[in-house]
Design an enzyme around this catalytic site. Structure first.
Site, PDB file in Angstrom:
ATOM      1  N   SER A 135       0.827  -1.431  -0.053  1.00 32.39           N
ATOM      2  CA  SER A 135      -0.001   0.019  -0.058  1.00 32.39           C
ATOM      3  C   SER A 135       0.812   1.295  -0.010  1.00 32.39           C
ATOM      4  O   SER A 135       1.727   1.394   0.616  1.00 32.39           O
ATOM      5  CB  SER A 135      -0.805   0.002   1.307  1.00 32.39           C
ATOM      6  OG  SER A 135      -1.398   1.262   1.367  1.00 32.39           O
ATOM      7  N   GLU A 137       0.189   3.601   1.669  1.00 34.40           N
ATOM      8  CA  GLU A 137       0.143   4.147   3.093  1.00 34.40           C
ATOM      9  C   GLU A 137       1.477   4.187   3.572  1.00 34.40           C
ATOM     10  O   GLU A 137       1.791   4.682   4.556  1.00 34.40           O
ATOM     11  CB  GLU A 137      -0.761   3.354   3.748  1.00 34.40           C
ATOM     12  CG  GLU A 137      -2.302   3.957   3.981  1.00 34.40           C
ATOM     13  CD  GLU A 137      -2.046   5.349   4.772  1.00 34.40           C
ATOM     14  OE1 GLU A 137      -2.152   5.460   5.757  1.00 34.40           O
ATOM     15  OE2 GLU A 137      -2.851   6.079   3.959  1.00 34.40           O
ATOM     16  N   TYR A 159      -1.783   0.602  10.447  1.00 34.96           N
ATOM     17  CA  TYR A 159      -1.755  -0.161   9.271  1.00 34.96           C
ATOM     18  C   TYR A 159      -0.602   0.148   8.151  1.00 34.96           C
ATOM     19  O   TYR A 159      -0.022  -0.748   7.711  1.00 34.96           O
ATOM     20  CB  TYR A 159      -3.221   0.592   8.698  1.00 34.96           C
ATOM     21  CG  TYR A 159      -3.325  -0.133   6.994  1.00 34.96           C
ATOM     22  CD1 TYR A 159      -3.760  -1.305   6.919  1.00 34.96           C
ATOM     23  CD2 TYR A 159      -2.901   0.738   6.131  1.00 34.96           C
ATOM     24  CE1 TYR A 159      -4.090  -1.755   5.229  1.00 34.96           C
ATOM     25  CE2 TYR A 159      -3.108   0.365   4.626  1.00 34.96           C
ATOM     26  CZ  TYR A 159      -3.668  -0.700   4.607  1.00 34.96           C
ATOM     27  OH  TYR A 159      -3.970  -1.286   3.109  1.00 34.96           O
TER      28      TYR A 159
HETATM   29  P1  NAP Z   1     -11.105  -5.142   1.694  1.00 30.24           P
HETATM   30  O1  NAP Z   1     -12.300  -5.190   0.773  1.00 30.24           O
HETATM   31  O2  NAP Z   1     -11.176  -4.787   3.069  1.00 30.24           O
HETATM   32  O3  NAP Z   1     -10.899  -6.903   1.677  1.00 30.24           O
HETATM   33  C1  NAP Z   1     -10.070  -7.277   2.736  1.00 30.24           C
HETATM   34  C2  NAP Z   1     -10.088  -8.782   2.708  1.00 30.24           C
HETATM   35  O4  NAP Z   1      -9.399  -9.420   3.515  1.00 30.24           O
HETATM   36  C3  NAP Z   1     -11.634  -9.385   2.771  1.00 30.24           C
HETATM   37  O5  NAP Z   1     -11.858 -10.566   2.116  1.00 30.24           O
HETATM   38  C4  NAP Z   1     -11.498  -9.862   4.361  1.00 30.24           C
HETATM   39  O6  NAP Z   1     -12.425 -11.081   4.606  1.00 30.24           O
HETATM   40  C5  NAP Z   1     -10.119 -10.579   4.271  1.00 30.24           C
HETATM   41  N1  NAP Z   1      -9.598 -10.718   5.614  1.00 30.24           N
HETATM   42  C6  NAP Z   1      -9.524  -9.623   6.704  1.00 30.24           C
HETATM   43  N2  NAP Z   1      -9.048 -10.264   7.720  1.00 30.24           N
HETATM   44  C7  NAP Z   1      -8.615 -11.641   7.399  1.00 30.24           C
HETATM   45  C8  NAP Z   1      -7.792 -12.508   8.120  1.00 30.24           C
HETATM   46  N3  NAP Z   1      -7.776 -12.469   9.203  1.00 30.24           N
HETATM   47  N4  NAP Z   1      -7.894 -13.731   7.608  1.00 30.24           N
HETATM   48  C9  NAP Z   1      -8.242 -13.947   6.256  1.00 30.24           C
HETATM   49  N5  NAP Z   1      -8.969 -12.926   5.452  1.00 30.24           N
HETATM   50  C10 NAP Z   1      -9.202 -11.781   6.133  1.00 30.24           C
HETATM   51  O7  NAP Z   1      -9.792  -4.882   0.930  1.00 30.24           O
HETATM   52  P2  NAP Z   1      -9.318  -4.317  -0.585  1.00 30.24           P
HETATM   53  O8  NAP Z   1      -9.923  -3.061  -0.753  1.00 30.24           O
HETATM   54  O9  NAP Z   1     -10.162  -5.550  -1.698  1.00 30.24           O
HETATM   55  O10 NAP Z   1      -7.932  -4.460  -0.668  1.00 30.24           O
HETATM   56  C11 NAP Z   1      -7.296  -5.666  -0.848  1.00 30.24           C
HETATM   57  C12 NAP Z   1      -5.891  -5.728  -0.328  1.00 30.24           C
HETATM   58  O11 NAP Z   1      -5.187  -4.711  -0.832  1.00 30.24           O
HETATM   59  C13 NAP Z   1      -5.676  -5.447   1.207  1.00 30.24           C
HETATM   60  O12 NAP Z   1      -4.808  -6.175   1.706  1.00 30.24           O
HETATM   61  C14 NAP Z   1      -5.474  -3.942   1.502  1.00 30.24           C
HETATM   62  O13 NAP Z   1      -4.852  -3.506   2.420  1.00 30.24           O
HETATM   63  C15 NAP Z   1      -4.672  -3.800   0.049  1.00 30.24           C
HETATM   64  N6  NAP Z   1      -4.718  -2.360  -0.662  1.00 30.24           N
HETATM   65  C16 NAP Z   1      -5.823  -1.730  -0.897  1.00 30.24           C
HETATM   66  C17 NAP Z   1      -5.942  -0.623  -1.404  1.00 30.24           C
HETATM   67  C18 NAP Z   1      -7.232   0.165  -1.745  1.00 30.24           C
HETATM   68  O14 NAP Z   1      -7.256   1.421  -2.208  1.00 30.24           O
HETATM   69  N7  NAP Z   1      -8.216  -0.671  -2.162  1.00 30.24           N
HETATM   70  C19 NAP Z   1      -4.730   0.231  -1.794  1.00 30.24           C
HETATM   71  C20 NAP Z   1      -3.344  -0.446  -1.292  1.00 30.24           C
HETATM   72  C21 NAP Z   1      -3.433  -1.818  -0.794  1.00 30.24           C
HETATM   73  P3  NAP Z   1     -13.966 -10.675   5.146  1.00 30.24           P
HETATM   74  O15 NAP Z   1     -14.729 -10.456   3.862  1.00 30.24           O
HETATM   75  O16 NAP Z   1     -14.270 -11.874   6.056  1.00 30.24           O
HETATM   76  O17 NAP Z   1     -13.857  -9.508   6.107  1.00 30.24           O
HETATM   77  O1  G4F Z   2     -11.276   6.176   1.909  1.00 29.22           O
HETATM   78  P1  G4F Z   2      -9.900   6.361   3.156  1.00 29.22           P
HETATM   79  O2  G4F Z   2     -10.410   5.618   4.459  1.00 29.22           O
HETATM   80  O3  G4F Z   2      -8.731   5.547   2.597  1.00 29.22           O
HETATM   81  P2  G4F Z   2      -7.153   5.548   2.974  1.00 29.22           P
HETATM   82  O4  G4F Z   2      -6.889   5.860   4.379  1.00 29.22           O
HETATM   83  O5  G4F Z   2      -6.368   6.295   1.966  1.00 29.22           O
HETATM   84  O6  G4F Z   2      -6.935   4.160   2.888  1.00 29.22           O
HETATM   85  C1  G4F Z   2      -7.218   3.307   1.788  1.00 29.22           C
HETATM   86  O7  G4F Z   2      -6.040   3.488   0.660  1.00 29.22           O
HETATM   87  C2  G4F Z   2      -4.728   2.921   1.095  1.00 29.22           C
HETATM   88  C3  G4F Z   2      -3.701   3.147   0.031  1.00 29.22           C
HETATM   89  O8  G4F Z   2      -3.182   4.238   0.212  1.00 29.22           O
HETATM   90  C4  G4F Z   2      -4.948   1.531   1.436  1.00 29.22           C
HETATM   91  F1  G4F Z   2      -3.776   0.708   1.746  1.00 29.22           F
HETATM   92  C5  G4F Z   2      -6.147   1.213   2.508  1.00 29.22           C
HETATM   93  O9  G4F Z   2      -6.121  -0.263   2.732  1.00 29.22           O
HETATM   94  C6  G4F Z   2      -7.454   1.894   1.912  1.00 29.22           C
HETATM   95  O10 G4F Z   2      -7.875   1.118   0.941  1.00 29.22           O
HETATM   96  O11 G4F Z   2      -9.681   7.802   3.347  1.00 29.22           O
HETATM   97  C7  G4F Z   2      -8.958   8.784   2.346  1.00 29.22           C
HETATM   98  C8  G4F Z   2      -8.704   9.870   2.872  1.00 29.22           C
HETATM   99  C9  G4F Z   2      -8.140   9.982   4.202  1.00 29.22           C
HETATM  100  O12 G4F Z   2      -7.268  11.061   4.184  1.00 29.22           O
HETATM  101  C10 G4F Z   2      -9.090  10.249   5.406  1.00 29.22           C
HETATM  102  O13 G4F Z   2      -8.723  11.110   6.450  1.00 29.22           O
HETATM  103  O14 G4F Z   2     -10.276  10.521   3.200  1.00 29.22           O
HETATM  104  C11 G4F Z   2     -10.248  11.089   4.656  1.00 29.22           C
HETATM  105  N1  G4F Z   2     -11.643  11.061   5.160  1.00 29.22           N
HETATM  106  C12 G4F Z   2     -12.292  12.227   5.170  1.00 29.22           C
HETATM  107  N2  G4F Z   2     -13.386  11.999   5.862  1.00 29.22           N
HETATM  108  C13 G4F Z   2     -12.288  10.142   5.243  1.00 29.22           C
HETATM  109  C14 G4F Z   2     -13.489  10.564   6.055  1.00 29.22           C
HETATM  110  N3  G4F Z   2     -11.877   8.898   5.268  1.00 29.22           N
HETATM  111  C15 G4F Z   2     -12.877   7.878   5.640  1.00 29.22           C
HETATM  112  N4  G4F Z   2     -12.771   6.626   5.622  1.00 29.22           N
HETATM  113  N5  G4F Z   2     -14.201   8.447   6.222  1.00 29.22           N
HETATM  114  C16 G4F Z   2     -14.611   9.723   6.299  1.00 29.22           C
HETATM  115  O15 G4F Z   2     -15.559  10.022   6.751  1.00 29.22           O
END
Ligand code: NAP
Ligand code: G4F
Length: 336
Positions: A135, A137, A159
């Protein structure tokens, strides 16, 4: 014979798109799922009706119970499935919530990766290819801009720190044990399947609910943070491409454009002919103890080596999400 992929996190946003992508490529897809009291498989339910989904082609999705906190389950599943490729997408993926459950987040998002790598080492099959969902992050505080594979890590949340550990241990196991392990350093990617407590989906769902008269305002936190937002469906292709190379490596995947949360609100509301300023309320409970102010990625290495490039613009992404939420809420209203 079909290639076999094992996806952890198959029930999540990315897991569902990656499953579709791999099925289209003819893979046999296996997923690791957690036991939950109510089934949470809405994002992948359609994949089990394979007649309909794949025109009668003989493709399979199989689910196996397991958990990243339980080494024995990981070893068992890998031994049983004998995958050619493993995609580790499972994580406690919510940054703000990671401040509330920091130890659990580290157990799953950090040490969970080490458990998987140890399971891989134990089965001792050097031909298995492994993708780790890293990520942006990890870049955290005041990174140089744009961020690439050489930018240093300065995480700002439990995280982010867990993902930094996961990245580093993946690199270490690659070098130490000559395994095919890749880190994708993915910037934010979104879709109609995004969980409702991430900011983009919260905004598109909230704006549509306001348009349909279901709610009157939307409470958010920091509107000034900047993110590099892409479309999840585009990003899963990059995961697969990393595992098709001759050498394992790490890649940034991003659009190269950053926008504020405020920009996102403005666009989403304006698609519905609404002025966001009339509806957004700021609630301090959504602010984080430490924030990542500005993320923007440089994916030129991925473009050069993988041939990957972003396909969906910021405006197109918001349009896709707003339209999907409109359809979703209208359907819910009709069912009531
Ligand atoms: P997500 O929708 O939150 O999905 C997370 C998945 O992990 C779900 O299937 C969840 O299962 C499973 N999980 C959570 N805890 C677990 C555990 N203890 N053992 C086995 N499975 C578990 O996340 P996503 O957005 O698809 O992201 C996929 C991956 O990419 C994650 O690792 C996230 O951190 C990373 N990532 C995401 C973004 C983004 O912007 N989306 C960016 C950078 C990296 P349940 O359905 O049972 O909860
Ligand atoms: O949507 P967010 O919660 O995503 P964030 O924190 O960027 O994390 C996501 O992206 C990461 C990649 O850089 C992944 F690794 C991670 O798993 C996840 O998918 O928040 C985005 C921004 C933040 O700056 C937060 O402070 O939106 C701001 N924000 C403002 N109001 C909010 C809110 N975020 C959330 N979740 N809820 C609010 O009401």
């Amino acid at each position: 014979m079909s290639r076999k992929a094992l996806i952890t996190g198959i029930t999540g946003q990315d897991g569902s798109y990656l499953s579709e992508f791999l099925l289209d490529k003819g893979y046999e897809v296996h997923g690791l799922v957690r036991r939950t009291s109510a089934l949470n498989r809405q994002r992948i339910d359609h994949l089990f009706n394979l007649e309909e989904y794949h025109d009668g082609k003989n493709l399979e999705v199989k689910l196996h119970y397991g958990d990243l906190t339980d080494s024995s389950s990981l070893i068992k599943v890998i031994e049983k499935v004998q995958p050619d490729e493993i995609y580790n997408l499972a994580a406690q993926s919510h940054v703000k919530i990671s401040f509330e459950i920091p130890v659990y987040t580290s157990e799953v998002t950090g040490i969970g990766v080490l458990r998987l790598l140890e399971a891989l080492r134990k089965i001792d099959n050097k031909s298995v290819k492994f993708y780790q969902a890293g990520s942006s992050e990890v870049f955290g505080l005041n990174p140089s801009s744009p961020q690439n594979e050489l930018t240093s890590f300065r995480p700002r949340s439990p995280y982010g720190a867990s993902k930094a550990f996961a990245h580093n241990i993946t690199v270490n196991y690659r070098e130490a044990y000559k395994l095919f392990l890749c880190n994708g350093i993915l910037f934010n990617h979104e879709s109609p399947r995004r969980s409702e407590n991430f900011v983009t989906r919260k905004i598109t769902l909230g704006a549509v609910a306001i348009k349909l008269g279901l709610q009157h305002s939307l409470a958010l936190g920091n509107l000034e943070a900047r993110r590099d937002w892409g479309y999840a469906k585009d990003y899963v292709e990059a995961m697969w491409l990393m595992l098709q190379q001759d050498q394992p490596d790490d890649y940034v995947i991003a659009t190269g454009e950053s926008h504020t949360v405020r920009d996102f609100c403005e666009k989403a509301f304006s698609f519905l002919n609404l002025d966001y300023e009339k509806y957004i309320k700021i609630d301090p409970k959504y602010f984080r103890p430490t924030e990542v102010d500005n993320l923007v990625g440089d994916a030129s290495k991925a473009k050069k080596i993988l041939g990957w490039k972003n396909k969906t613009s910021f405006d197109e992404l918001i349009k896709i999400m707003v339209e999907a939420d409109y359809e979703y809420l209208e359907k819910q209203m009709k069912q009531k």
